[in-house]
Design a protein around this motif. Structure first.
Motif, PDB file in Angstrom:
ATOM      1  N   UNK A  98       0.844  -1.001   0.082  1.00 53.18           N
ATOM      2  CA  UNK A  98      -0.174   0.029  -0.142  1.00 53.18           C
ATOM      3  C   UNK A  98       1.076   1.168   0.030  1.00 53.18           C
ATOM      4  N   UNK A  99       0.251   2.371  -0.501  1.00 49.12           N
ATOM      5  CA  UNK A  99       0.987   3.481  -0.534  1.00 49.12           C
ATOM      6  C   UNK A  99       1.211   4.028   0.827  1.00 49.12           C
TER       7      UNK A  99
ATOM      8  N   UNK B 104      -1.805   8.404   1.368  1.00 49.06           N
ATOM      9  CA  UNK B 104      -1.770   6.984   1.893  1.00 49.06           C
ATOM     10  C   UNK B 104      -2.983   6.225   1.595  1.00 49.06           C
ATOM     11  N   UNK B 105      -2.734   4.873   1.495  1.00 52.32           N
ATOM     12  CA  UNK B 105      -3.894   4.103   1.071  1.00 52.32           C
ATOM     13  C   UNK B 105      -3.837   3.023   2.170  1.00 52.32           C
ATOM     14  N   UNK B 106      -5.076   2.341   2.492  1.00 54.20           N
ATOM     15  CA  UNK B 106      -5.071   1.388   3.243  1.00 54.20           C
ATOM     16  C   UNK B 106      -4.794   0.007   2.686  1.00 54.20           C
ATOM     17  N   UNK B 107      -4.698  -0.079   1.293  1.00 51.72           N
ATOM     18  CA  UNK B 107      -4.372  -1.560   0.757  1.00 51.72           C
ATOM     19  C   UNK B 107      -3.687  -0.976  -0.482  1.00 51.72           C
TER      20      UNK B 107
END
Lengths: 310, 310
Positions: A98-99, B104-107
């Motif tokens: 993930x980012x 940002x990402x969760x996945x």
């Protein structure tokens, strides 16, 4: 100052093999002068893979030199990088996580993230799109092994059709028996000879911020879970020690039986048990909680633990 | 809740056309149901491009709805996005800007950043690699225009061979006269009819943190710089007003003569003049500084200004 391809600390097979393969590509096809390095000693599975295909082990480094130019493989998380990254220039990132958002650059760079099981799959797709059709046997071999490792031979729920296709394409070069090769890799991975309890707990260990808490989640993938489970008392003592050193709130250790697709969770006390039972259902038998079908930290362990801790 | 392809605020031709093109690709080839939207009214160049190729103008929106799934084109910077992005799910990013690090990402998601002149070039490469060979004429046309716009018909130093190749491949479908098409686009872009001084100053305007200061840098790309330069007094008055509203430390406005590859910098006072002379050399003639060869904010304006302000 040099150009380095490198992955994350606590290296696994993908984070060692993808930088080696990508460095080959950058040097051969784009005329860069890069060197693959690794951020820690390779584990026994990785040692087996490198030896099998006759690939030299990259130099292990624990910090960067100012001005190094870095190509990151298999991570985009500054916290998983060795020291000194802030004084380097990151020139490319290839990753399947993930980012995380912690990395910024002064100018546009190439960034390729995809939600696949393995970074080596993405690296292979980049090479293929660039017209590579002369991948050396040993590079194809180690990329293939990285994908078998990250997908647990296609049994992990992280596996995608793109990972399977990459293995098929890469194995057209070596024609390995994939069952046999996986079995050898997983046997090598399961060899705990000479490892301390701390080694076992840090083979694949990450700290996550979950629901405001600092949570260490370690996994041990093995074909012989009993070897580790027999060491329960020593492991519990070491977990308590590491948790205090980390100043983490929780420590969950999962022994993952690759052959039977089942995890066994080991915890130190009732507060951990409560969270785990909320997260996964089921009941602890002494300090063990059996979790049939659970093999992926990313997909099956972190999300329910996060919900339970919240 | 819906799936949206979208770019940045103050939309330019790339950030309008790339989401339209990518939405076509996602829907047609990957069976997603996405809708392109835009984060502000299209400028006159973009209006010309959409009209020429018979493409409907996407809906202009100024905030997201909770749960929207977003595919970002031409930006990875949360500050350039419309309101409400924190309650959406970002599912893909395609961009050619530096890594800003705010998302940002969760996945794991798909992220494709490349240091090319135009996002449409990257979008086309993704489509080509996915086997697209039936791009509709109108989609090829607007992607082609986005690249001509971002490269100032290949005269900007941001231009890469990959951008040129994409234009060649895309134009195989329409066979446009590229000189004529560019000329029409740039003439449309140069039409200031009905625009207020504030409109002119915000056609392409970004705020940068440079050397600890907040610096607004606006550019106006035009084939007829005199139209804007004649409005100097009104522009200076508006700059002073906007600078106070922004609470920014500096405001630099560049009128870029696309045909002659020359920028004219307009500033309000001696503190700006000092920095600009340090950054670019040369001397102001009244409030104008001529900068031959300067056309790219990213490559030729921001870096020297940043050094001078430091």
């Amino acid at each position: 100052m040099s150009k380095i391809t490198i992955g994350h600390k606590n290296p696994d097979t993908d984070t060692v093999c993808s930088p080696i393969a990508y460095s080959w590509f950058l040097n051969k096809k784009l005329n860069l002068k890069t060197t693959p390095k690794i951020a820690g000693e390779p584990n026994k599975e990785t040692q087996f893979v490198l030896k099998k295909f006759g690939v030299p082990t990259p130099e292990v480094i624990n910090k960067f030199t100012e001005g190094d130019e870095i190509i990151l493989l298999d991570t985009n998380n500054p916290e998983e990088l060795i020291e000194g990254v802030e004084s380097t220039k990151i020139i490319e990132i290839v990753d399947h996580h993930k980012l995380v958002g912690g990395i910024t650059t002064n100018e546009p760079i190439k960034v390729t993230l995809k939600p696949l099981a393995c970074t080596a799959t993405i690296a292979w797709q980049i090479m293929k799109n660039a017209g590579v059709n002369d991948l050396p046997k040993e590079i194809a071999g180690i990329m293939l092994c990285a994908i078998l490792s990250d997908t647990l031979k296609f049994t992990s729920p992280t596996t995608t059709d793109e990972d399977k296709k990459a293995v098929e394409e890469l194995n057209a070069i070596n024609n390995e028996d994939l069952d046999k090769l996986s079995s050898e890799m997983f046997t090598a991975k399961s060899d705990l000879t000479g490892m301390s309890t701390k080694d076992i707990l840090t083979v694949d260990s990450k700290i996550f911020p979950l629901g405001g808490k600092k949570v260490r989640i370690s996994v041990l993938e093995t074909t012989n879970p009993q070897n580790a489970l027999n060491m329960k008392a020593d492991l519990l003592a070491e977990i308590i020690k590491m948790k205090a050193e980390d100043k983490s709130d929780y420590f969950f250790f999962f022994v993952i039986d690759i052959l039977n697709s089942e995890a066994t969770l080991i915890v130190t006390d009732d507060s951990h048990k409560k969270i785990a039972e909320d997260a996964f259902g089921g009941k602890f038998n002494e300090d063990f909680l059996k979790l049939p079908g659970v093999v992926s930290r990313k997909k099956q362990i972190v999300p329910p633990l996060e919900s339970a801790i919240k």
